[in-house]
Design a protein around this motif. Structure first.
Motif: not given
Length: 219
Positions: A72-88
């Motif tokens: 669950e923690g990994g999915e949460q982290l992957n989710t915010v990293l995914y959005w950060l990657d899209r932002h960058l």
């Protein structure tokens, strides 16, 4: 091998095993905008799920529960990293992030996951003997060599089907990294290979030339 050494080898966020001046500069600076660091975290998260969590489920008394918490923690982290990657990368969809502050949400997800992961690694280090812990670390680094280098919050890497997903996502990300000249794959791969060489050298009395050649895990 004690828990401090295991944390050095297995920690997604604070790991130092295999990290060189070149990989650290490429991931953290040297003109990069953070996407390589995202790739580094993504590969480590995927390898941890693939190689470490199954062992935790089998060897810890509450391993199933602890593994689910990490997932669950990994999915949460992957989710915010995914959005950060899209932002960058300038993806317009990044403007629709449903949270309050993306940077703060990334930091909170990293802190939460890191705390859960460090506790699990410490307990595993206490539950496994030297040989089993060394083999676990080896399997983790081998998995890291072929792991996906982009966040995939909706993908799971457990079991037989997860193994196929892991390999396929890793191959696709490798092609995309090459097409976009994004050195996330080389950074993750070099750190994993360097960590394996050091592990082999330790096992052979500190002689790097005596270590066996590392190869990706077949799982």
């Amino acid at each position: 091998m004690d828990s401090a050494a295991a944390l050095t080898e297995l920690s997604t966020i604070t790991r130092s095993a295999g990290v060189t001046d070149w990989t650290d500069e490429t991931a953290m600076g040297a003109g990069e905008d953070g996407r390589v660091e995202i790739g580094r975290y993504a590969a480590r998260l995927a390898a941890f799920e693939r190689a470490v969590l199954p062992v935790a489920k089998r060897r810890l008394d509450d391993g199933g529960t602890r593994a689910e918490q990490l997932l669950e923690g990994g999915e949460q982290l992957n989710t915010v990293l995914y959005w950060l990657d899209r932002h960058l990368t300038g993806d317009p969809r990044a403007r629709t992030w449903p949270g309050d502050d993306l940077d703060q949400d990334v930091k909170a997800a990293i802190d939460t996951y890191d705390e859960l992961e460090q506790k699990l690694i410490t307990e595993l280090a206490g539950a496994l003997d030297e040989a089993d812990l060394t083999e676990l670390i080896r399997s983790y680094h081998q998995a890291e060599q072929v792991a996906p280098t982009r966040p995939h919050p909706n993908l799971g890497y457990g079991g037989a089907l997860g193994g196929l997903t892991f390999r396929l996502a890793g191959l696709i990300d490798d092609v995309r990294d090459g097409t976009e000249s994004r050195p996330a794959g080389p950074v993750a791969g070099e750190e994993a290979a360097q960590a394996l060489r050091a592990l082999d050298a330790d096992g052979d009395g500190g002689d790097p030339a005596a270590g066996s050649k590392s190869r990706p895990a077949g799982s």
